[in-house]
Structures are given as structure tokens and as C-alpha cells.
Design a protein around this motif. Structure first.
Motif, mmCIF file in Angstrom:
data_model
loop_
_atom_site.group_PDB
_atom_site.id
_atom_site.type_symbol
_atom_site.label_atom_id
_atom_site.label_comp_id
_atom_site.label_asym_id
_atom_site.label_seq_id
_atom_site.Cartn_x
_atom_site.Cartn_y
_atom_site.Cartn_z
ATOM 1 N N SER A 57 0.822 -1.204 0.000
ATOM 2 C CA SER A 57 0.000 0.000 0.000
ATOM 3 C C SER A 57 0.860 1.260 0.000
ATOM 4 O O SER A 57 0.593 2.219 -0.739
ATOM 5 N N GLU A 105 2.348 1.702 -3.441
ATOM 6 C CA GLU A 105 1.392 2.222 -4.410
ATOM 7 C C GLU A 105 1.173 3.714 -4.220
ATOM 8 O O GLU A 105 1.061 4.474 -5.203
ATOM 9 N N LEU A 106 1.115 4.158 -2.958
ATOM 10 C CA LEU A 106 0.930 5.584 -2.685
ATOM 11 C C LEU A 106 2.106 6.406 -3.209
ATOM 12 O O LEU A 106 1.928 7.458 -3.818
ATOM 13 N N ARG A 107 3.330 5.926 -2.931
ATOM 14 C CA ARG A 107 4.509 6.661 -3.382
ATOM 15 C C ARG A 107 4.652 6.601 -4.900
ATOM 16 O O ARG A 107 5.071 7.561 -5.531
ATOM 17 N N LEU A 108 4.297 5.465 -5.502
ATOM 18 C CA LEU A 108 4.341 5.345 -6.959
ATOM 19 C C LEU A 108 3.391 6.348 -7.604
ATOM 20 O O LEU A 108 3.738 7.025 -8.576
ATOM 21 N N LYS A 109 2.180 6.453 -7.060
ATOM 22 C CA LYS A 109 1.200 7.413 -7.580
ATOM 23 C C LYS A 109 1.710 8.839 -7.418
ATOM 24 O O LYS A 109 1.586 9.671 -8.325
ATOM 25 N N ALA A 110 2.299 9.135 -6.236
ATOM 26 C CA ALA A 110 2.801 10.487 -5.982
ATOM 27 C C ALA A 110 3.901 10.852 -6.976
ATOM 28 O O ALA A 110 3.935 11.983 -7.491
ATOM 29 N N GLN A 111 4.791 9.898 -7.267
ATOM 30 C CA GLN A 111 5.870 10.180 -8.203
ATOM 31 C C GLN A 111 5.344 10.348 -9.631
ATOM 32 O O GLN A 111 5.805 11.206 -10.374
ATOM 33 N N ARG A 112 4.359 9.537 -9.999
ATOM 34 C CA ARG A 112 3.766 9.682 -11.327
ATOM 35 C C ARG A 112 3.043 11.008 -11.464
ATOM 36 O O ARG A 112 3.120 11.671 -12.508
ATOM 37 N N ASP A 113 2.342 11.406 -10.400
ATOM 38 C CA ASP A 113 1.651 12.700 -10.423
ATOM 39 C C ASP A 113 2.641 13.845 -10.557
ATOM 40 O O ASP A 113 2.400 14.816 -11.286
#
Length: 310
Positions: free
Chosen positions: A218, A221-229
Motif C-alpha cells: 500500500s 502504491e501511494l509513493r508510486l502514484k505520488a511520483q507519477r503525479d
């Protein structure tokens, strides 16, 4: 089956290199970057992430701070975008790490080297083909060393050419570049065959642990989303700047065109008056540039002066 965990996500990067439970991974990485000049045999993580629930708040600080048995200090970080002022920030952090070792009145000989290592998933120096850049305080020609007290190492991952064969990767820097670029798509068995190093086998175990642990998955996934954003935000900002620059260029072109049109009209009016005063035939001025109109006007004024008319 591919592990499916990207080691360049900062959360994963710190669990790999910033955990006291896996010092062999950190040792291998540091020795790969520093080469034969320094061989580290022991390292202490100064801001560890242990992977426990009460440690998750510490993830706001995702650099790895470490110290080896000789007292050298390390700051290790992962950057997936190219932020403004990166070079200056690396110099500032390294200098802060260096001067923070002593207090007023302490002997400068107590200072140990401060070494920053930045793994960059972008290109900072396009003029250089080097994947690994090593910055020190040297003379312009490089023959004189002032001190090794300040060091900045940069690893630019996009410059790494992934080999087309399945050979074992033995060069330490190439091995880490390959791991960062391809580990997400590899299985633990493929990692073991590709690198044939206990440190990378252990790194694969960390990736698998993140994959199968719900809480860590989890966080990943949060950090992956933050980096993609963040990457998307920066790409949007670049595109907006490009579009604004294009629009501004068009507007300036139109304004320049209007100003040039006014200047041509005014020049034609003065030319007509001069022709009337001189009583000369009116030749066509169609297609003449502003520069040519100015030359014609200057010639008519000369003729007028020669006739004694001011």
C-alpha cells in the motif's frame, strides 16, 4: 513471474539501501559507486526505515543517511524527475553534511569526508556520455587534489544501454543501473542468474517482501502514484511553458508586423511629399522593404538639399 516492484520508487529505494536489516545491500552499492579507491567493510544507517507501522511517518525524509566505520558520511537519494536547482541542492546538502560535523572551536582535522550519491532517472549532463559522474575539489587540470572531503556522485540511469543478451553483469555500476532499470520486470530467479551476487539476491527478497506484504504494498502504491503525479505535473508545466512561449512569439510577431506596417506607411507619406516638392515622377514603391524605402527617402532629401531647399 516478474516481481512487479520498481526499485526507483523512493519508498522502495530507502527500504533497499536504508534498512539496518540489509547492510550488505548498502555496502555493495556504496563500494560499487566509490570503486577501488575506498572499500567499505561496515556501514551504519543513521535514519533507518525498519518497515514497521510506527516508522511509516518517517517516510517524509526519503534520503538515506549513513556513516561507515572510518567516519565518512553519506547522503544517498533517488530522483525520478529533474527538479530545478538540483546541482545547487546537491552541493548545499554535501556542504551541510561536511560542516555539520564540528562546532565552533573544533579542529578542522576532525572533519571526515561527506559524500552525496544521487541516482537520477533523468539526464542532467547531455554533453557527457558518462553514466557515473564523480565530482571532487580539484585543480582545473585535475592534477592537483585540494581535498576529498566533498564528493558528489551522480548516476544518470537513462544513459545506461540495456544489453540485448542474457550475460552475467559483473561491472558493479552497470549491475546497479540494470537492477534499477529492469528489476521490476524480472523474477527473483532472473535476478540471481543475471547478477550472481548475494547482495542482489537479498535485494530481490526485499522487493518480494514489499510485493506480498499488504501494508508495504500500500505504501509503495501511494509513493508510486505520488511520483507519477509529480512527473505528470512537471511535464504539464513544461508543455504549458512551451505553448505560452509559442503564443508569445506569435503575438510579438504580429505586433512587430503592425509596427513595421505603420513605419512603411509613414515612410511612403514622406516620400510622396518629397516627390511633390522636387516635381519628380512617381515611380512604383510596391515591394520595397522598409530599408529600401529609407534609402529612397534619404536620396530624395539629398536632392532637395542640393536644390537649396531645407
Amino acid at each position: 513471474m516478474a516481481i512487479g516492484i520498481d526499485p526507483t520508487v523512493d519508498y522502495v529505494f530507502k527500504l533497499l539501501l536504508g534498512s539496518p536489516e540489509h547492510p550488505a545491500i548498502t555496502l555493495h552499492f556504496l563500494n560499487a559507486i566509490l570503486g577501488d579507491e575506498i572499500q567499505i567493510v561496515e556501514v551504519e544507517i543513521l535514519n533507518p526505515i525498519l518497515g514497521k507501522e510506527d516508522d511509516l511517518d518517517k517516510l517524509s525524509i526519503l534520503d538515506v543517511a549513513a556513516r561507515d566505520s572510518s567516519g565518512r558520511l553519506y547522503d544517498i537519494e533517488m530522483q525520478t524527475t529533474l527538479p530545478a536547482g538540483l546541482s545547487q541542492r546537491l552541493a548545499y546538502y554535501t556542504a551541510s553534511l561536511y560542516v555539520g560535523q564540528i562546532s565552533e572551536g573544533d579542529d578542522y582535522t576532525l572533519l571526515h569526508p561527506a559524500i552525496s550519491i544521487c541516482v537520477l532517472d533523468a539526464i542532467l549532463f547531455r554533453q557527457s556520455p558518462e553514466i557515473h559522474s564523480d565530482f571532487r575539489l580539484r585543480s582545473r587540470g585535475g592534477s592537483l587534489k585540494l581535498t576529498d572531503g566533498l564528493q558528489i556522485h551522480l548516476l544518470e540511469l537513462p544513459k545506461y544501454a540495456v544489453p540485448s543478451d542474457n550475460r552475467v553483469i559483473t561491472h558493479p555500476v552497470d549491475a546497479w543501473c540494470h537492477f534499477f532499470c529492469r528489476a521490476e520486470t524480472m523474477s527473483a530467479q532472473e535476478i540471481e542468474r543475471r547478477f550472481q551476487s548475494p547482495a542482489f539476491n537479498e535485494a530481490a527478497e526485499v522487493l518480494e517482501m514489499i510485493q506480498r506484504t499488504p501494508q508495504q504494498r500500500s505504501q509503495y502504491e501511494l509513493r508510486l502514484k505520488a511520483q507519477r503525479d509529480e512527473r505528470a505535473r512537471m511535464q504539464y508545466a513544461v508543455e504549458q511553458a512551451r505553448q505560452e512561449g509559442k503564443a508569445e512569439g506569435k503575438a510579438e510577431g504580429k505586433a512587430e508586423g503592425r509596427a513595421e506596417g505603420r513605419a512603411e506607411g509613414e515612410a511612403l507619406g514622406r516620400i510622396e511629399i518629397l516627390r511633390e516638392l522636387l516635381g519628380v515622377d512617381r515611380t512604383s514603391t510596391a515591394g520595397l522593404s522598409l530599408k529600401q524605402l529609407a534609402a529612397l527617402e534619404s536620396d530624395l532629401q539629398r536632392q532637395l538639399r542640393e536644390r537649396g531647399v531645407s
